[in-house]
Write an enzyme that holds these catalytic residues in place. Structure first.
Site, short mmCIF file in Angstrom:
data_model
loop_
_atom_site.label_atom_id
_atom_site.label_comp_id
_atom_site.label_asym_id
_atom_site.label_seq_id
_atom_site.Cartn_x
_atom_site.Cartn_y
_atom_site.Cartn_z
N PRO A 1 139.13 -72.15 -9.08
CA PRO A 1 139.55 -70.89 -8.45
C PRO A 1 139.01 -70.69 -7.03
CG PRO A 1 137.94 -70.50 -10.20
CD PRO A 1 138.37 -71.94 -10.30
N ASN A 2 139.86 -70.11 -6.22
CA ASN A 2 139.58 -69.73 -4.82
C ASN A 2 139.47 -70.91 -3.86
OD1 ASN A 2 139.41 -66.87 -5.34
ND2 ASN A 2 137.51 -67.32 -6.43
N HIS B 1 130.04 -72.08 -13.86
CA HIS B 1 128.90 -71.32 -14.38
C HIS B 1 129.24 -70.55 -15.66
CE1 HIS B 1 127.70 -72.47 -10.41
NE2 HIS B 1 128.65 -71.70 -9.86
N ARG C 1 121.38 -71.80 -3.92
CA ARG C 1 122.06 -70.52 -3.77
C ARG C 1 121.58 -69.52 -4.84
NH1 ARG C 1 128.25 -71.48 -3.14
NH2 ARG C 1 128.07 -69.29 -2.46
N ARG D 1 124.19 -69.46 -9.95
CA ARG D 1 124.91 -70.70 -9.66
C ARG D 1 124.11 -71.94 -10.04
NH1 ARG D 1 129.26 -68.91 -6.40
NH2 ARG D 1 128.67 -67.09 -5.16
N TYR E 1 131.34 -72.84 2.99
CA TYR E 1 132.25 -73.89 2.52
C TYR E 1 132.90 -74.70 3.64
CZ TYR E 1 131.65 -71.41 -1.87
OH TYR E 1 131.10 -70.82 -2.98
N ASP F 1 134.53 -77.99 -22.93
CA ASP F 1 135.05 -78.53 -24.19
C ASP F 1 136.28 -79.41 -23.95
OD1 ASP F 1 133.07 -77.31 -25.63
OD2 ASP F 1 134.35 -75.78 -26.54
N ASN G 1 136.04 -79.93 -9.13
CA ASN G 1 135.21 -78.84 -8.63
C ASN G 1 135.65 -77.61 -9.41
OD1 ASN G 1 133.85 -76.84 -7.37
ND2 ASN G 1 134.46 -77.39 -5.28
N GLU H 1 131.61 -84.15 -11.61
CA GLU H 1 131.59 -82.74 -11.17
C GLU H 1 131.14 -82.70 -9.72
OE1 GLU H 1 128.99 -80.27 -13.53
OE2 GLU H 1 128.92 -78.72 -11.99
N ARG I 1 137.79 -69.05 3.66
CA ARG I 1 136.89 -68.41 2.71
C ARG I 1 135.43 -68.76 3.03
NH1 ARG I 1 135.53 -71.00 -3.17
NH2 ARG I 1 134.26 -69.26 -3.89
N HIS J 1 130.57 -80.21 -6.04
CA HIS J 1 130.49 -78.91 -5.36
C HIS J 1 130.32 -79.13 -3.87
CE1 HIS J 1 130.21 -76.91 -9.18
NE2 HIS J 1 129.36 -77.85 -9.55
N LEU J 2 131.00 -78.32 -3.09
CA LEU J 2 130.85 -78.39 -1.64
C LEU J 2 129.44 -77.96 -1.24
CD1 LEU J 2 134.26 -76.65 -1.05
CD2 LEU J 2 133.74 -78.89 -0.10
N SER J 3 129.01 -76.83 -1.77
CA SER J 3 127.68 -76.30 -1.44
C SER J 3 126.66 -76.85 -2.43
CB SER J 3 127.70 -74.77 -1.51
OG SER J 3 128.00 -74.34 -2.83
N ALA K 1 133.90 -71.28 -9.56
CA ALA K 1 133.14 -70.26 -10.33
C ALA K 1 133.11 -70.56 -11.83
CB ALA K 1 133.74 -68.88 -10.07
C1 DQA Z 1 131.47 -74.18 -5.57
C2 DQA Z 1 130.19 -73.43 -5.93
C3 DQA Z 1 130.47 -72.33 -6.93
O1 DQA Z 1 129.28 -71.64 -7.25
C4 DQA Z 1 131.46 -71.32 -6.35
O2 DQA Z 1 131.78 -70.35 -7.31
C5 DQA Z 1 132.67 -71.95 -5.79
C6 DQA Z 1 132.56 -73.23 -5.08
C7 DQA Z 1 131.24 -75.22 -4.45
O3 DQA Z 1 132.13 -76.07 -4.27
O4 DQA Z 1 130.23 -75.18 -3.76
O5 DQA Z 1 133.75 -71.38 -5.82
O6 DQA Z 1 131.93 -74.88 -6.72
#
Ligand code: DQA
Length: 146
Positions: free
Chosen positions: A10-11, A81, A108, A112, A23, A88, A75, A99, A18, A101-103, A78
């Site tokens: 998402p997002n 978490h 953080r 997270r 990011y 599953d 990725n 898995e 964003r 993550h950008l950040s 959200a």
């Molecule tokens: C994220 C980190 C998550 O905590 C956050 O909700 C995101 C992006 C990252 O790529 O750093 O939407 O997965």
């Protein structure tokens, strides 16, 4: 040709506009183009999927064996978490999953710091910006060629 599915949660469709300080300014389309290039260089096929909906992500993961994917790079954003359902699904299909993550999620907010998915993934790459995706894809390529 071996196939890898890249899932954006998402997002992530909003990347580029964003929270640029967190990011970066690269758009999702630019990330996918970079990954497609890395895939070509490594002789694998890559397919992209983005959704803001948990159930759609669960459904997409569930179809991976029938679709012939050998690895998943995800990725979960959200849902990292919160989502027992995505974890599953990954456990259910038994396809090696990276898995990403950008950040750096451990630098953080505390909420997270915990990934529901991590125990079901082969490994996690966090904190390298767009490069997290590239490293994740290369890790997936290594796994499926091993
Ligand atoms: C994220 C980190 C998550 O905590 C956050 O909700 C995101 C992006 C990252 O790529 O750093 O939407 O997965």
């Amino acid at each position: 040709m071996k196939k890898i599915l890249v899932i954006h949660g998402p997002n992530l469709n909003l990347l580029g506009q964003r929270e640029v300080s967190v990011y970066g300014s690269t758009t999702l389309e630019e990330i996918n183009n970079q990954l497609a290039q890395v895939a070509r260089e490594n002789g694998v096929e890559v397919v992209f999927f983005q959704s803001n909906h948990e159930g759609d992500i669960v459904d997409r993961i569930g179809r991976c064996p029938a679709d012939g994917f050998q690895a998943i790079v995800i990725n979960p954003a959200a849902y990292t978490h919160t989502s027992v359902a995505i974890r599953d699904a990954v456990s259910a299909v038994n396809i090696p999953t990276v898995e990403i993550h950008l950040s750096n999620i451990y630098k953080r907010e505390e909420f997270r710091h915990h990934s529901m998915l991590a125990p079901a993934a082969v490994g996690q790459i966090s904190g390298f910006g767009v490069h997290s995706y590239v490293l994740g894809l290369l890790a997936a390529v290594k796994m499926i060629n091993a």
